[in-house]
Design a protein around this motif. Structure first.
Motif, PDB file in Angstrom:
ATOM      1  N   SER A   1       0.868  -1.167   0.000  1.00 15.36           N
ATOM      2  CA  SER A   1       0.000   0.000   0.000  1.00 15.36           C
ATOM      3  C   SER A   1       0.922   1.240   0.000  1.00 15.36           C
ATOM      4  O   SER A   1       2.011   1.192  -0.565  1.00 15.36           O
ATOM      5  CB  SER A   1      -0.930  -0.064   1.211  1.00 15.36           C
ATOM      6  OG  SER A   1      -1.772   1.050   1.271  1.00 15.36           O
TER       7      SER A   1
ATOM      8  N   ASP B   1       1.535  -8.301  -1.418  1.00 14.81           N
ATOM      9  CA  ASP B   1       0.378  -7.584  -0.871  1.00 14.81           C
ATOM     10  C   ASP B   1      -0.901  -8.387  -1.085  1.00 14.81           C
ATOM     11  O   ASP B   1      -1.064  -9.034  -2.118  1.00 14.81           O
ATOM     12  CB  ASP B   1       0.243  -6.214  -1.564  1.00 14.81           C
ATOM     13  CG  ASP B   1      -0.832  -5.365  -0.897  1.00 14.81           C
ATOM     14  OD1 ASP B   1      -0.580  -4.873   0.216  1.00 14.81           O
ATOM     15  OD2 ASP B   1      -1.920  -5.212  -1.479  1.00 14.81           O
ATOM     16  N   ASN B   2      -1.813  -8.297  -0.110  1.00 22.23           N
ATOM     17  CA  ASN B   2      -3.081  -9.017  -0.271  1.00 22.23           C
ATOM     18  C   ASN B   2      -4.295  -8.083  -0.389  1.00 22.23           C
ATOM     19  O   ASN B   2      -5.438  -8.502  -0.165  1.00 22.23           O
ATOM     20  CB  ASN B   2      -3.279 -10.065   0.838  1.00 22.23           C
ATOM     21  CG  ASN B   2      -3.386  -9.462   2.222  1.00 22.23           C
ATOM     22  OD1 ASN B   2      -3.413  -8.239   2.363  1.00 22.23           O
ATOM     23  ND2 ASN B   2      -3.458 -10.293   3.231  1.00 22.23           N
TER      24      ASN B   2
ATOM     25  N   LYS C   1      -5.657  -5.375   1.170  1.00 19.16           N
ATOM     26  CA  LYS C   1      -6.606  -4.960   2.213  1.00 19.16           C
ATOM     27  C   LYS C   1      -6.077  -3.797   3.037  1.00 19.16           C
ATOM     28  O   LYS C   1      -5.828  -3.936   4.246  1.00 19.16           O
ATOM     29  CB  LYS C   1      -6.898  -6.147   3.137  1.00 19.16           C
ATOM     30  CG  LYS C   1      -7.752  -7.205   2.475  1.00 19.16           C
ATOM     31  CD  LYS C   1      -8.094  -8.282   3.488  1.00 19.16           C
ATOM     32  CE  LYS C   1      -8.741  -9.459   2.799  1.00 19.16           C
ATOM     33  NZ  LYS C   1      -8.406 -10.734   3.432  1.00 19.16           N
TER      34      LYS C   1
ATOM     35  N   HIS D   1      -8.290  12.370   2.531  1.00 18.19           N
ATOM     36  CA  HIS D   1      -7.919  13.780   2.583  1.00 18.19           C
ATOM     37  C   HIS D   1      -6.565  13.982   3.261  1.00 18.19           C
ATOM     38  O   HIS D   1      -6.021  13.078   3.885  1.00 18.19           O
ATOM     39  CB  HIS D   1      -8.993  14.564   3.355  1.00 18.19           C
ATOM     40  CG  HIS D   1     -10.264  14.697   2.578  1.00 18.19           C
ATOM     41  ND1 HIS D   1     -10.432  15.603   1.565  1.00 18.19           N
ATOM     42  CD2 HIS D   1     -11.422  13.989   2.650  1.00 18.19           C
ATOM     43  CE1 HIS D   1     -11.643  15.477   1.043  1.00 18.19           C
ATOM     44  NE2 HIS D   1     -12.267  14.504   1.686  1.00 18.19           N
TER      45      HIS D   1
ATOM     46  N   VAL E   1       1.304 -13.026   3.177  1.00 16.69           N
ATOM     47  CA  VAL E   1       2.470 -13.522   3.909  1.00 16.69           C
ATOM     48  C   VAL E   1       1.971 -14.213   5.169  1.00 16.69           C
ATOM     49  O   VAL E   1       1.175 -13.634   5.921  1.00 16.69           O
ATOM     50  CB  VAL E   1       3.399 -12.339   4.308  1.00 16.69           C
ATOM     51  CG1 VAL E   1       4.537 -12.804   5.209  1.00 16.69           C
ATOM     52  CG2 VAL E   1       3.921 -11.638   3.063  1.00 16.69           C
TER      53      VAL E   1
ATOM     54  N   HIS F   1     -10.681  13.563   8.187  1.00 21.21           N
ATOM     55  CA  HIS F   1     -12.094  13.714   7.815  1.00 21.21           C
ATOM     56  C   HIS F   1     -12.842  14.781   8.604  1.00 21.21           C
ATOM     57  O   HIS F   1     -14.034  14.992   8.381  1.00 21.21           O
ATOM     58  CB  HIS F   1     -12.817  12.361   7.970  1.00 21.21           C
ATOM     59  CG  HIS F   1     -12.151  11.272   7.187  1.00 21.21           C
ATOM     60  ND1 HIS F   1     -12.204  11.219   5.816  1.00 21.21           N
ATOM     61  CD2 HIS F   1     -11.384  10.232   7.580  1.00 21.21           C
ATOM     62  CE1 HIS F   1     -11.492  10.186   5.398  1.00 21.21           C
ATOM     63  NE2 HIS F   1     -10.981   9.565   6.444  1.00 21.21           N
TER      64      HIS F   1
ATOM     65  N   ASP G   1       1.746   2.573   9.123  1.00 19.16           N
ATOM     66  CA  ASP G   1       0.859   2.461  10.282  1.00 19.16           C
ATOM     67  C   ASP G   1       1.345   1.476  11.342  1.00 19.16           C
ATOM     68  O   ASP G   1       0.951   1.587  12.502  1.00 19.16           O
ATOM     69  CB  ASP G   1      -0.535   1.997   9.824  1.00 19.16           C
ATOM     70  CG  ASP G   1      -1.408   3.165   9.404  1.00 19.16           C
ATOM     71  OD1 ASP G   1      -0.867   4.272   9.213  1.00 19.16           O
ATOM     72  OD2 ASP G   1      -2.628   2.963   9.265  1.00 19.16           O
TER      73      ASP G   1
HETATM   74  C1  LIG Z   1     -11.067   4.333   7.999  1.00 21.15           C
HETATM   75  C2  LIG Z   1      -9.795   5.067   7.744  1.00 21.15           C
HETATM   76  C3  LIG Z   1      -9.800   6.228   6.995  1.00 21.15           C
HETATM   77  C4  LIG Z   1      -8.620   6.911   6.758  1.00 21.15           C
HETATM   78  N1  LIG Z   1      -8.622   8.082   6.061  1.00 21.15           N
HETATM   79  C5  LIG Z   1      -7.475   8.736   5.810  1.00 21.15           C
HETATM   80  C6  LIG Z   1      -7.455   9.956   5.073  1.00 21.15           C
HETATM   81  O1  LIG Z   1      -8.489  10.472   4.657  1.00 21.15           O
HETATM   82  N2  LIG Z   1      -6.257  10.558   4.879  1.00 21.15           N
HETATM   83  C7  LIG Z   1      -5.067  10.025   5.342  1.00 21.15           C
HETATM   84  O2  LIG Z   1      -4.018  10.607   5.111  1.00 21.15           O
HETATM   85  N3  LIG Z   1      -5.065   8.871   6.042  1.00 21.15           N
HETATM   86  C8  LIG Z   1      -6.220   8.221   6.279  1.00 21.15           C
HETATM   87  N4  LIG Z   1      -6.219   7.067   7.001  1.00 21.15           N
HETATM   88  C9  LIG Z   1      -4.930   6.535   7.456  1.00 21.15           C
HETATM   89  C10 LIG Z   1      -4.228   5.828   6.279  1.00 21.15           C
HETATM   90  O3  LIG Z   1      -5.153   5.017   5.608  1.00 21.15           O
HETATM   91  C11 LIG Z   1      -3.060   4.996   6.771  1.00 21.15           C
HETATM   92  O4  LIG Z   1      -2.190   5.816   7.518  1.00 21.15           O
HETATM   93  C12 LIG Z   1      -2.304   4.362   5.599  1.00 21.15           C
HETATM   94  O5  LIG Z   1      -3.160   3.518   4.873  1.00 21.15           O
HETATM   95  C13 LIG Z   1      -1.108   3.598   6.096  1.00 21.15           C
HETATM   96  O6  LIG Z   1      -0.439   3.033   5.007  1.00 21.15           O
HETATM   97  P1  LIG Z   1       0.339   1.658   5.208  1.00 21.15           P
HETATM   98  O7  LIG Z   1       0.939   1.360   3.883  1.00 21.15           O
HETATM   99  O8  LIG Z   1       1.227   1.726   6.382  1.00 21.15           O
HETATM  100  O9  LIG Z   1      -0.799   0.603   5.607  1.00 21.15           O
HETATM  101  P2  LIG Z   1      -2.085   0.145   4.801  1.00 21.15           P
HETATM  102  O10 LIG Z   1      -2.491   1.195   3.831  1.00 21.15           O
HETATM  103  O11 LIG Z   1      -3.081  -0.302   5.799  1.00 21.15           O
HETATM  104  O12 LIG Z   1      -1.574  -1.072   3.943  1.00 21.15           O
HETATM  105  C14 LIG Z   1      -1.093  -2.260   4.469  1.00 21.15           C
HETATM  106  C15 LIG Z   1      -1.000  -3.226   3.309  1.00 21.15           C
HETATM  107  O13 LIG Z   1      -0.404  -4.452   3.757  1.00 21.15           O
HETATM  108  C16 LIG Z   1      -1.138  -5.517   3.227  1.00 21.15           C
HETATM  109  N5  LIG Z   1      -0.982  -6.667   4.120  1.00 21.15           N
HETATM  110  C17 LIG Z   1      -1.294  -6.746   5.424  1.00 21.15           C
HETATM  111  N6  LIG Z   1      -1.018  -7.965   5.905  1.00 21.15           N
HETATM  112  C18 LIG Z   1      -0.524  -8.661   4.863  1.00 21.15           C
HETATM  113  C19 LIG Z   1      -0.071  -9.986   4.720  1.00 21.15           C
HETATM  114  N7  LIG Z   1      -0.051 -10.839   5.755  1.00 21.15           N
HETATM  115  N8  LIG Z   1       0.347 -10.400   3.501  1.00 21.15           N
HETATM  116  C20 LIG Z   1       0.349  -9.552   2.430  1.00 21.15           C
HETATM  117  N9  LIG Z   1      -0.074  -8.283   2.520  1.00 21.15           N
HETATM  118  C21 LIG Z   1      -0.491  -7.849   3.731  1.00 21.15           C
HETATM  119  C22 LIG Z   1      -2.570  -5.034   3.137  1.00 21.15           C
HETATM  120  O14 LIG Z   1      -3.309  -5.749   2.175  1.00 21.15           O
HETATM  121  C23 LIG Z   1      -2.378  -3.577   2.745  1.00 21.15           C
HETATM  122  O15 LIG Z   1      -2.409  -3.388   1.351  1.00 21.15           O
HETATM  123  C24 LIG Z   1      -7.388   6.383   7.257  1.00 21.15           C
HETATM  124  C25 LIG Z   1      -7.388   5.202   8.004  1.00 21.15           C
HETATM  125  C26 LIG Z   1      -8.573   4.555   8.258  1.00 21.15           C
HETATM  126  C27 LIG Z   1      -8.545   3.300   9.086  1.00 21.15           C
END
Ligand SMILES: Cc1cc2nc3c(=O)[nH]c(=O)nc-3n(C[C@H](O)[C@H](O)[C@H](O)COP(=O)(O)OP(=O)(O)OC[C@H]3O[C@@H](n4cnc5c(N)ncnc54)[C@H](O)[C@@H]3O)c2cc1C
Length: 301
Positions: A14, A35-36, A38, A48, A82, A138, A270
């Motif tokens: 992501s 990546d899966n 989600k 936003h 994974v 939001h 995150d």
């Molecule tokens: C409801 C909600 C609304 C949000 N709105 C906003 C917004 O408007 N603006 C903003 O800036 N931030 C927003 N955020 C925060 C933002 O979405 C996160 O900070 C951001 O997505 C973090 O990115 P990341 O890549 O660390 O994790 P994620 O985007 O959560 O991605 C993690 C990735 O790892 C993959 N993954 C997980 N476990 C496995 C596994 N075992 N095997 C393979 N793949 C795996 C998942 O499929 C996913 O694609 C929001 C969060 C939530 C919960």
């Protein structure tokens, strides 16, 4: 997939994982991103607070990011889950749910966290739509609306101060006896924030847009937005599998260079911070990729 050996494997493709992939792809590193599909924000209609992409859908931003990274042909993608990460003598081995195994010299954990929904009917359906995790993401869209905060204790107090800046029509729902100090309660009162300690039965909504909170005592309160802080867990069990230390709050412990407590393992996004935002995930991923490339360059020179 023929090649099983990579310089770097990134778990999670992501925002943070793709950003790390870009730094590494542009550094000619052989990278596998697993990546899966989600991401945690998948239910929210608009994302936003990320300049250049403000208001786009979460998947639109992710797709644009992926398209950018796909330009670098040393980066490969694997759709799958994974299930195991472990140390080997030469680096790390990653196993997927279909039993495939891949090896890498370095590992970047960008797999985010899983939010744990409370046992309140209607809550999960509204999550990211009208039940909001973060005022920066939001809050502007629901400014001045009839708003609630579902939280308790010090967190509820701190959250109240932030949300009060966006709307004065505010009720704090503690869903049971309030665990706030006398001083905190007095401050809420001074600012005309209503305290409601009734136990919640359910949330009534229409397609995720909250209409009212229904309480166990039969009372109902109409609302247009509800902020909530809920617990989470890591998507990957990296503490047991790899020995990565977690913080007290459950984040993967990293230093200023995105290094975990296990040499060769980095983490970004995150899974390491309470400042959950797309911008932050992208920034950390970008940095983690650069630090990993530097380590490999030092080693190879
Ligand atoms: C409801 C909600 C609304 C949000 N709105 C906003 C917004 O408007 N603006 C903003 O800036 N931030 C927003 N955020 C925060 C933002 O979405 C996160 O900070 C951001 O997505 C973090 O990115 P990341 O890549 O660390 O994790 P994620 O985007 O959560 O991605 C993690 C990735 O790892 C993959 N993954 C997980 N476990 C496995 C596994 N075992 N095997 C393979 N793949 C795996 C998942 O499929 C996913 O694609 C929001 C969060 C939530 C919960």
């Amino acid at each position: 997939m023929e090649n099983k050996n990579f310089d770097v494997i990134i778990t999670g493709g992501s925002y943070s994982g793709l950003s790390a992939g870009m730094s590494l792809g542009r550094s000619l590193r052989n990278v596998l991103i697993i990546d899966n599909g989600k991401p945690c924000n998948r239910q929210t209609p608009h994302s936003h607070n990320f300049v250049t992409h403000d208001g786009k859908t979460p998947s639109e931003i992710a797709q644009l990011a992926k398209k950018d990274v796909e330009k670098y042909n040393t980066v490969q993608f694997y759709n799958g889950t994974v299930v195991k990460t472990q140390k080997t003598t030469e680096g790390f081995e990653i196993e997927t749910s279909s039993g495939e195994k891949f090896n890498a010299k370095r590992l970047i954990l960008a797999s985010g966290v899983k939010d744990i929904m409370p046992d309140i009917p209607g809550f999960a359906e509204c999550w990211g739509i009208s039940v909001i995790h973060c005022p920066y993401c939001h809050g502007y869209e629901v400014k001045n609306e009839v708003t609630g905060i579902l939280s308790n204790g010090d967190m509820a107090y701190e959250f109240s101060k932030l949300i009060f800046n966006l709307t004065k029509n505010l009720t704090l729902f503690t869903n049971g006896k309030a665990a706030l100090t006398e001083e905190q309660l007095e401050k809420l009162k001074q600012n005309k924030i209503i305290l409601n300690e009734d136990e919640i039965e359910s949330i009534q909504h229409k397609n995720g847009s909250i209409q009212k909170i229904i309480f166990k005592n039969g009372k109902e309160i109409p609302l247009q937005a509800l902020y909530a802080k809920i617990p989470f867990e890591q998507n990957l069990n990296v503490s047991d599998d790899l020995g990565c230390e977690l913080t007290e709050q459950g984040f993967i412990k990293v230093d200023m260079m995105q290094k975990t407590t296990v040499p060769g393992v980095f983490a970004c996004g995150d899974n390491v911070t309470m400042m959950r935002s797309v911008a932050n995930a992208v920034a950390q991923g970008n940095f983690a990729g650069a630090v990993v490339n530097k380590e490999l360059s030092d080693e190879e020179f």
